[in-house]
Design a protein around this motif. Structure first.
Motif, PDB file in Angstrom:
ATOM      1  N   ILE A  28       0.908  -1.376   0.474  1.00  0.00           N
ATOM      2  CA  ILE A  28       0.117  -0.004  -0.051  1.00  0.00           C
ATOM      3  C   ILE A  28       1.059   1.092  -0.166  1.00  0.00           C
ATOM      4  CG2 ILE A  28      -1.868   1.270   1.583  1.00  0.00           C
ATOM      5  CD1 ILE A  28      -2.543  -1.077   2.452  1.00  0.00           C
ATOM      6  N   ILE A  29       2.158   1.467   0.647  1.00  0.00           N
ATOM      7  CA  ILE A  29       2.765   1.798   0.849  1.00  0.00           C
ATOM      8  C   ILE A  29       3.675   2.835  -0.058  1.00  0.00           C
ATOM      9  CG2 ILE A  29       5.083   3.215   1.864  1.00  0.00           C
ATOM     10  CD1 ILE A  29       3.320   1.956   4.346  1.00  0.00           C
ATOM     11  N   ARG A  30       4.122   1.391  -0.978  1.00  0.00           N
ATOM     12  CA  ARG A  30       4.985   1.259  -1.734  1.00  0.00           C
ATOM     13  C   ARG A  30       3.687   1.981  -3.214  1.00  0.00           C
ATOM     14  NH1 ARG A  30       6.446  -3.003  -2.353  1.00  0.00           N
ATOM     15  NH2 ARG A  30       4.331  -3.841  -3.436  1.00  0.00           N
ATOM     16  N   GLN A  31       3.003   1.221  -3.491  1.00  0.00           N
ATOM     17  CA  GLN A  31       1.804   1.987  -3.845  1.00  0.00           C
ATOM     18  C   GLN A  31       1.590   3.386  -4.396  1.00  0.00           C
ATOM     19  OE1 GLN A  31       0.951  -0.084  -6.622  1.00  0.00           O
ATOM     20  NE2 GLN A  31       0.236   2.369  -7.912  1.00  0.00           N
ATOM     21  N   LEU A  32       0.901   3.582  -3.131  1.00  0.00           N
ATOM     22  CA  LEU A  32       0.856   4.981  -3.200  1.00  0.00           C
ATOM     23  C   LEU A  32       1.915   5.981  -3.215  1.00  0.00           C
ATOM     24  CD1 LEU A  32      -2.089   4.518   0.325  1.00  0.00           C
ATOM     25  CD2 LEU A  32      -2.398   4.922  -2.428  1.00  0.00           C
ATOM     26  N   ARG A  33       2.574   5.734  -2.961  1.00  0.00           N
ATOM     27  CA  ARG A  33       3.829   6.820  -3.495  1.00  0.00           C
ATOM     28  C   ARG A  33       4.110   6.788  -4.775  1.00  0.00           C
ATOM     29  NH1 ARG A  33       9.251   5.492   0.523  1.00  0.00           N
ATOM     30  NH2 ARG A  33       8.066   7.248   2.236  1.00  0.00           N
ATOM     31  N   LYS A  34       3.516   5.914  -5.049  1.00  0.00           N
ATOM     32  CA  LYS A  34       3.868   5.996  -7.325  1.00  0.00           C
ATOM     33  C   LYS A  34       2.624   6.554  -8.038  1.00  0.00           C
ATOM     34  CE  LYS A  34       5.293   0.772  -7.831  1.00  0.00           C
ATOM     35  NZ  LYS A  34       4.852   0.164  -8.941  1.00  0.00           N
ATOM     36  N   THR A  35       1.273   6.518  -7.030  1.00  0.00           N
ATOM     37  CA  THR A  35       0.433   6.906  -6.939  1.00  0.00           C
ATOM     38  C   THR A  35      -0.429   7.099  -6.114  1.00  0.00           C
ATOM     39  OG1 THR A  35      -0.725   5.038  -7.721  1.00  0.00           O
ATOM     40  CG2 THR A  35      -0.379   5.831  -9.599  1.00  0.00           C
ATOM     41  N   GLU A  62      -3.769   4.845   8.397  1.00  0.00           N
ATOM     42  CA  GLU A  62      -3.941   5.769   8.417  1.00  0.00           C
ATOM     43  C   GLU A  62      -3.726   6.427  10.426  1.00  0.00           C
ATOM     44  OE1 GLU A  62      -7.488   8.485   8.046  1.00  0.00           O
ATOM     45  OE2 GLU A  62      -8.010   7.187   7.205  1.00  0.00           O
ATOM     46  N   ALA A  63      -4.150   5.174  10.729  1.00  0.00           N
ATOM     47  CA  ALA A  63      -4.164   5.311  12.390  1.00  0.00           C
ATOM     48  C   ALA A  63      -2.975   5.343  12.683  1.00  0.00           C
ATOM     49  CB  ALA A  63      -5.091   4.233  12.713  1.00  0.00           C
ATOM     50  N   ALA A  64      -1.871   4.887  12.447  1.00  0.00           N
ATOM     51  CA  ALA A  64      -0.809   5.152  12.249  1.00  0.00           C
ATOM     52  C   ALA A  64      -0.051   5.896  12.533  1.00  0.00           C
ATOM     53  CB  ALA A  64       0.927   4.182  12.479  1.00  0.00           C
ATOM     54  N   GLY A  65      -0.198   6.892  11.144  1.00  0.00           N
ATOM     55  CA  GLY A  65      -0.176   8.263  11.293  1.00  0.00           C
ATOM     56  C   GLY A  65       0.618   8.363  10.295  1.00  0.00           C
ATOM     57  N   LEU A  66       0.858   7.139   8.828  1.00  0.00           N
ATOM     58  CA  LEU A  66       1.407   6.894   8.032  1.00  0.00           C
ATOM     59  C   LEU A  66       1.357   6.761   6.708  1.00  0.00           C
ATOM     60  CD1 LEU A  66       3.588   3.572   9.336  1.00  0.00           C
ATOM     61  CD2 LEU A  66       4.310   6.060   9.193  1.00  0.00           C
ATOM     62  N   LEU A  67      -0.304   7.275   6.701  1.00  0.00           N
ATOM     63  CA  LEU A  67      -1.277   7.351   5.408  1.00  0.00           C
ATOM     64  C   LEU A  67      -1.521   9.020   6.003  1.00  0.00           C
ATOM     65  CD1 LEU A  67      -2.738   4.405   3.613  1.00  0.00           C
ATOM     66  CD2 LEU A  67      -0.697   5.307   3.071  1.00  0.00           C
ATOM     67  N   LEU A  68      -2.039   9.760   5.071  1.00  0.00           N
ATOM     68  CA  LEU A  68      -2.666  10.638   5.112  1.00  0.00           C
ATOM     69  C   LEU A  68      -4.453  10.679   4.260  1.00  0.00           C
ATOM     70  CD1 LEU A  68       0.092  12.959   4.906  1.00  0.00           C
ATOM     71  CD2 LEU A  68      -0.772  12.583   6.751  1.00  0.00           C
ATOM     72  N   TYR A  84      -5.928   8.239  -0.602  1.00  0.00           N
ATOM     73  CA  TYR A  84      -5.192   8.505   0.037  1.00  0.00           C
ATOM     74  C   TYR A  84      -3.704   8.805  -0.157  1.00  0.00           C
ATOM     75  CZ  TYR A  84      -8.378   5.531   2.794  1.00  0.00           C
ATOM     76  OH  TYR A  84      -9.941   5.108   3.553  1.00  0.00           O
ATOM     77  N   ARG A  85      -2.938   9.717   0.761  1.00  0.00           N
ATOM     78  CA  ARG A  85      -0.980   9.618   0.330  1.00  0.00           C
ATOM     79  C   ARG A  85      -1.096   9.096   1.725  1.00  0.00           C
ATOM     80  NH1 ARG A  85      -0.208  14.605   2.646  1.00  0.00           N
ATOM     81  NH2 ARG A  85      -2.036  15.959   2.276  1.00  0.00           N
ATOM     82  N   VAL A  86       0.410   8.934   1.240  1.00  0.00           N
ATOM     83  CA  VAL A  86       1.317   8.003   2.095  1.00  0.00           C
ATOM     84  C   VAL A  86       1.773   9.622   2.771  1.00  0.00           C
ATOM     85  CG1 VAL A  86       3.758   7.386   2.617  1.00  0.00           C
ATOM     86  CG2 VAL A  86       2.450   6.783   0.493  1.00  0.00           C
ATOM     87  N   ASN A  87       2.172   9.478   4.392  1.00  0.00           N
ATOM     88  CA  ASN A  87       2.658  11.023   5.001  1.00  0.00           C
ATOM     89  C   ASN A  87       4.313  10.007   4.814  1.00  0.00           C
ATOM     90  OD1 ASN A  87       4.155  12.063   7.242  1.00  0.00           O
ATOM     91  ND2 ASN A  87       2.138  11.848   8.686  1.00  0.00           N
ATOM     92  N   GLU A  89       7.292  11.920   5.900  1.00  0.00           N
ATOM     93  CA  GLU A  89       8.300  12.539   7.057  1.00  0.00           C
ATOM     94  C   GLU A  89       7.485  10.601   7.337  1.00  0.00           C
ATOM     95  OE1 GLU A  89       7.346  15.581  10.296  1.00  0.00           O
ATOM     96  OE2 GLU A  89       8.053  15.871   9.018  1.00  0.00           O
ATOM     97  N   ALA A  90       6.371  10.601   8.024  1.00  0.00           N
ATOM     98  CA  ALA A  90       6.242   9.073   9.243  1.00  0.00           C
ATOM     99  C   ALA A  90       6.752   7.740   8.519  1.00  0.00           C
ATOM    100  CB  ALA A  90       4.290   9.222   9.293  1.00  0.00           C
ATOM    101  N   VAL A  91       6.687   7.757   7.033  1.00  0.00           N
ATOM    102  CA  VAL A  91       7.436   6.435   6.693  1.00  0.00           C
ATOM    103  C   VAL A  91       8.981   6.562   7.255  1.00  0.00           C
ATOM    104  CG1 VAL A  91       7.727   4.999   4.989  1.00  0.00           C
ATOM    105  CG2 VAL A  91       5.538   6.196   5.038  1.00  0.00           C
ATOM    106  N   THR A  92       9.572   7.750   7.118  1.00  0.00           N
ATOM    107  CA  THR A  92      11.028   7.380   7.256  1.00  0.00           C
ATOM    108  C   THR A  92      11.365   7.499   8.419  1.00  0.00           C
ATOM    109  OG1 THR A  92      11.403   9.016   5.013  1.00  0.00           O
ATOM    110  CG2 THR A  92      12.999   9.055   6.762  1.00  0.00           C
TER     111      THR A  92
END
Length: 105
Positions: A28-35, A62-68, A84-87, A89-92
């Motif tokens: 999910i994180i990978r895909q939302l970084r692409k699109t 989303e609850a963990a703050g990794l997705l906005l 959705y989009r990736v946060n 800063e939180a993922v890093t």
């Protein structure tokens, strides 16, 4: 029943591993970084997983703050389209925490 092995100093790795060690969440994180700024159906289709499988993972991220999400969880109305989009800063941050826990950083 056997107990799971737990190193005395390994508590800091549990959160990052629970998220980054899960294939669907990492996908999910990978895909939302692409699109970024796409809805559930687009992510589910891209990952080739059922929508019903994806929904709980999106909620956890989303609850963990990794997705906005737009609109955010507390402001949504029933049936409203959410994107959705990736946060980044939180993922890093979680990636760096894992690196520190395993002695990579």
């Amino acid at each position: 029943m056997p107990k799971y092995a737990r190193p005395a100093d390994g508590d800091g790795a549990e959160g990052p591993l629970a998220i980054l060690g899960n294939r669907v969440m990492a996908g999910i994180i990978r895909q939302l970084r692409k699109t970024p700024n796409v809805g559930r159906k687009a992510v589910a289709d891209a990952l080739q997983v059922p929508h019903s499988t994806l929904v709980p993972y999106l909620g956890e991220l989303e609850a963990a703050g990794l997705l906005l999400a737009d609109p955010p969880r507390g402001e949504r109305k029933r049936g409203e389209w959410v994107v959705y989009r990736v946060n980044d800063e939180a993922v890093t941050d979680i990636y760096l925490r894992l690196g520190q826990e395993i002695g990579e950083i």
